[in-house]
Design a protein around this motif. Structure first.
Motif, PDB file in Angstrom:
ATOM      1  N   LEU A   1     -34.225 130.328  34.930  1.00  0.00           N
ATOM      2  CA  LEU A   1     -35.617 130.507  35.327  1.00  0.00           C
ATOM      3  C   LEU A   1     -36.486 129.364  34.815  1.00  0.00           C
ATOM      4  O   LEU A   1     -37.567 129.134  35.299  1.00  0.00           O
ATOM      5  CB  LEU A   1     -36.151 131.813  34.740  1.00  0.00           C
TER       6      LEU A   1
ATOM      7  N   VAL B   1     -25.158 133.601  32.827  1.00  0.00           N
ATOM      8  CA  VAL B   1     -23.940 133.996  33.545  1.00  0.00           C
ATOM      9  C   VAL B   1     -23.755 133.016  34.699  1.00  0.00           C
ATOM     10  O   VAL B   1     -24.741 132.643  35.374  1.00  0.00           O
ATOM     11  CB  VAL B   1     -24.042 135.459  34.045  1.00  0.00           C
TER      12      VAL B   1
ATOM     13  N   GLU C   1     -36.297 140.021  36.328  1.00  0.00           N
ATOM     14  CA  GLU C   1     -36.023 141.427  36.625  1.00  0.00           C
ATOM     15  C   GLU C   1     -34.629 141.859  36.160  1.00  0.00           C
ATOM     16  O   GLU C   1     -34.437 142.983  35.708  1.00  0.00           O
ATOM     17  CB  GLU C   1     -36.208 141.665  38.132  1.00  0.00           C
TER      18      GLU C   1
ATOM     19  N   LEU D   1     -31.507 145.386  32.750  1.00  0.00           N
ATOM     20  CA  LEU D   1     -30.456 145.482  31.733  1.00  0.00           C
ATOM     21  C   LEU D   1     -31.011 146.157  30.467  1.00  0.00           C
ATOM     22  O   LEU D   1     -30.373 147.041  29.869  1.00  0.00           O
ATOM     23  CB  LEU D   1     -30.002 144.058  31.419  1.00  0.00           C
TER      24      LEU D   1
HETATM   25  C1  LIG Z   1     -30.014 137.235  33.979  1.00  0.00           C
HETATM   26  C2  LIG Z   1     -28.483 137.135  34.101  1.00  0.00           C
HETATM   27  C3  LIG Z   1     -27.924 136.771  32.749  1.00  0.00           C
HETATM   28  C4  LIG Z   1     -27.935 138.483  34.565  1.00  0.00           C
HETATM   29  O1  LIG Z   1     -26.515 138.409  34.556  1.00  0.00           O
HETATM   30  P1  LIG Z   1     -25.591 139.368  35.471  1.00  0.00           P
HETATM   31  O2  LIG Z   1     -24.211 139.290  34.957  1.00  0.00           O
HETATM   32  O3  LIG Z   1     -25.824 139.045  36.875  1.00  0.00           O
HETATM   33  O4  LIG Z   1     -26.206 140.809  35.145  1.00  0.00           O
HETATM   34  P2  LIG Z   1     -25.510 142.212  35.436  1.00  0.00           P
HETATM   35  O5  LIG Z   1     -24.608 142.096  36.613  1.00  0.00           O
HETATM   36  O6  LIG Z   1     -24.908 142.757  34.178  1.00  0.00           O
HETATM   37  O7  LIG Z   1     -26.754 143.081  35.855  1.00  0.00           O
HETATM   38  C5  LIG Z   1     -27.627 143.690  34.925  1.00  0.00           C
HETATM   39  C6  LIG Z   1     -28.623 144.557  35.675  1.00  0.00           C
HETATM   40  O8  LIG Z   1     -29.584 143.698  36.342  1.00  0.00           O
HETATM   41  C7  LIG Z   1     -29.548 143.919  37.746  1.00  0.00           C
HETATM   42  N1  LIG Z   1     -29.698 142.619  38.361  1.00  0.00           N
HETATM   43  C8  LIG Z   1     -28.853 141.576  38.263  1.00  0.00           C
HETATM   44  N2  LIG Z   1     -29.355 140.510  38.909  1.00  0.00           N
HETATM   45  C9  LIG Z   1     -30.543 140.914  39.411  1.00  0.00           C
HETATM   46  C10 LIG Z   1     -31.550 140.256  40.172  1.00  0.00           C
HETATM   47  N3  LIG Z   1     -31.422 138.982  40.534  1.00  0.00           N
HETATM   48  N4  LIG Z   1     -32.658 140.967  40.497  1.00  0.00           N
HETATM   49  C11 LIG Z   1     -32.810 142.243  40.114  1.00  0.00           C
HETATM   50  N5  LIG Z   1     -31.893 142.931  39.371  1.00  0.00           N
HETATM   51  C12 LIG Z   1     -30.771 142.263  39.044  1.00  0.00           C
HETATM   52  C13 LIG Z   1     -28.200 144.533  38.012  1.00  0.00           C
HETATM   53  O9  LIG Z   1     -28.212 145.323  39.199  1.00  0.00           O
HETATM   54  C14 LIG Z   1     -27.973 145.372  36.786  1.00  0.00           C
HETATM   55  O10 LIG Z   1     -28.705 146.592  36.851  1.00  0.00           O
HETATM   56  P3  LIG Z   1     -27.902 148.011  36.962  1.00  0.00           P
HETATM   57  O11 LIG Z   1     -27.010 148.067  35.744  1.00  0.00           O
HETATM   58  O12 LIG Z   1     -29.008 149.002  36.939  1.00  0.00           O
HETATM   59  O13 LIG Z   1     -27.160 147.921  38.238  1.00  0.00           O
HETATM   60  C15 LIG Z   1     -28.073 136.058  35.151  1.00  0.00           C
HETATM   61  O14 LIG Z   1     -28.748 136.337  36.348  1.00  0.00           O
HETATM   62  C16 LIG Z   1     -28.410 134.635  34.729  1.00  0.00           C
HETATM   63  O15 LIG Z   1     -27.601 133.957  34.089  1.00  0.00           O
HETATM   64  N6  LIG Z   1     -29.606 134.168  35.104  1.00  0.00           N
HETATM   65  C17 LIG Z   1     -30.060 132.806  34.739  1.00  0.00           C
HETATM   66  C18 LIG Z   1     -30.351 132.666  33.243  1.00  0.00           C
HETATM   67  C19 LIG Z   1     -31.270 133.712  32.718  1.00  0.00           C
HETATM   68  O16 LIG Z   1     -32.253 134.114  33.341  1.00  0.00           O
HETATM   69  N7  LIG Z   1     -30.931 134.193  31.500  1.00  0.00           N
HETATM   70  C20 LIG Z   1     -31.679 135.192  30.783  1.00  0.00           C
HETATM   71  C21 LIG Z   1     -32.598 134.550  29.819  1.00  0.00           C
HETATM   72  S1  LIG Z   1     -33.290 135.806  28.771  1.00  0.00           S
END
Ligand SMILES: CC(C)(COP(=O)(O)OP(=O)(O)OC[C@H]1O[C@@H](n2cnc3c(N)ncnc32)[C@H](O)[C@@H]1OP(=O)(O)O)[C@@H](O)C(=O)NCCC(=O)NCCS
Length: 306
Positions: free
Chosen positions: A35, A87, A125, A130
């Motif tokens: 982000l 991730v 989000e 999470l």
């Molecule tokens: C944020 C991030 C770590 C999430 O990783 P992920 O492995 O996709 O997450 P999960 O699959 O475990 O999902 C966690 C929850 O978020 C929800 N979710 C995942 N991606 C989502 C999105 N883009 N929008 C809305 N909800 C989302 C999932 O449905 C899940 O909810 P549930 O358990 O109620 O179904 C990943 O998107 C990422 O690396 N983003 C870029 C870096 C970042 O933003 N890091 C966090 C900094 S604090």
């Protein structure tokens, strides 16, 4: 079929473990599409790897490839701070981050930690979802600002010295009064090295004994305090709390001057709850080009009591 929402499939055969030395580049490769326009991970990864209080945990798939990472930092007084959650793009929405957080909670429990926290952008989000699923509670939205101070910040009556008067050094004896004021606003946190920590009697006493707590009493019963976090030759970090606009102005001016007097090129970093009067002053300083809004958006702090 194409209108169906994307279904989440539970991550299978994902192992969460400590990073191995040869996985550094794979971890840096995860950082695309964050982000933040400027991802802080490359700048901090080597410091984390060398820090005995930081455990870098990776999520590894069946093929042995790193698909996720985060850092678990042990803090004082039974607290820990999580950061750097990433991730890999093609492994998202399959529960990898959920497994990483569950692992961190287990790790925290096994180390006798009582409070786990992290922060994420208010529009992230996925992390909010999470956090709700894992029953963390929000500790509010916060803003962080920074300024590379200049010699003009040292001047008594220059633009950098907005009412820097009326500031008192707080002592340990001030703890009950200050904490009762803070509890009203439910913001008993302060920041050191970008990790949000409990502001309780113990930590306040420590900050006060080290001369890192400053206060200001307003004319109409309002107040403001500044608590120093990371301090060094190159950086001065502070958290601002309070209700009074003029006190906030005084504290900001005081911190600018203090930073400048320590080192005229010091980086001053200020953290503030979004609803604090200091936030609007800092926002207007951003508009005037005097400060930079770190990450360009507020972040929400999440907390789990174990
Ligand atoms: C944020 C991030 C770590 C999430 O990783 P992920 O492995 O996709 O997450 P999960 O699959 O475990 O999902 C966690 C929850 O978020 C929800 N979710 C995942 N991606 C989502 C999105 N883009 N929008 C809305 N909800 C989302 C999932 O449905 C899940 O909810 P549930 O358990 O109620 O179904 C990943 O998107 C990422 O690396 N983003 C870029 C870096 C970042 O933003 N890091 C966090 C900094 S604090």
């Amino acid at each position: 079929m194409k209108d169906m929402p994307q279904m989440k499939t539970q991550a299978k055969n994902i192992l969460i473990r400590d990073i191995r030395p040869d996985e550094r580049d794979a971890v840096l490769g995860l950082r695309q599409d964050t982000l933040y326009s400027e991802d802080y991970l490359p700048a901090v990864l080597d410091t984390w790897l060398a820090d005995p209080d930081v455990r870098i945990r990776v999520a590894v798939d069946e093929a042995g490839e790193v698909v996720g990472v985060h850092a678990f930092r042990k803090l004082e007084d039974g607290q820990c701070w999580l950061s750097g959650l990433r991730v890999r793009v093609d492994a998202r929405r399959q529960g990898v981050a959920t497994l990483i957080l569950e692992d961190a909670i287990e790790l925290a429990r096994s180390e006798g930690i009582r409070t786990l926290r992290y922060a994420t952008a208010t529009d992230n989000e996925a992390v909010h979802q999470l956090s709700r699923t894992q029953r963390l509670r929000s500790r509010g939205a916060w803003l962080s600002f920074e300024r590379r101070v200049e010699p003009s910040d040292c001047q008594q009556d220059g633009p950098g010295a907005i009412r820097p008067e009326g500031i008192n050094v707080l002592g340990a004896a001030d703890a009950p009064r200050i904490l009762s004021l803070l509890k009203t606003g439910a913001r008993t946190l302060y920041v050191e090295s970008y990790a949000w920590r409990s502001l309780d009697e113990r930590s306040f006493a420590r900050l006060a004994s080290e001369g890192r707590a400053f206060g200001c009493a307003g004319e109409t019963g309002g107040w403001g305090i500044a608590l120093l976090g990371r301090t060094g030759d190159d950086e001065l970090e502070a958290t601002l709390h309070g209700t009074d606009m003029l006190c906030a102005q005084s504290l900001i001016g005081f911190l600018r001057r203090t930073a400048c007097e320590t080192n005229p090129r010091q980086l001053l970093t200020l953290h503030v709850p979004q609803e604090n009067p200091a936030a609007s002053i800092l926002g207007s300083l951003v508009r005037q080009g005097e400060l930079r809004h770190v990450a360009g958006r507020p972040h929400r702090v999440w907390e789990l009591a174990l």
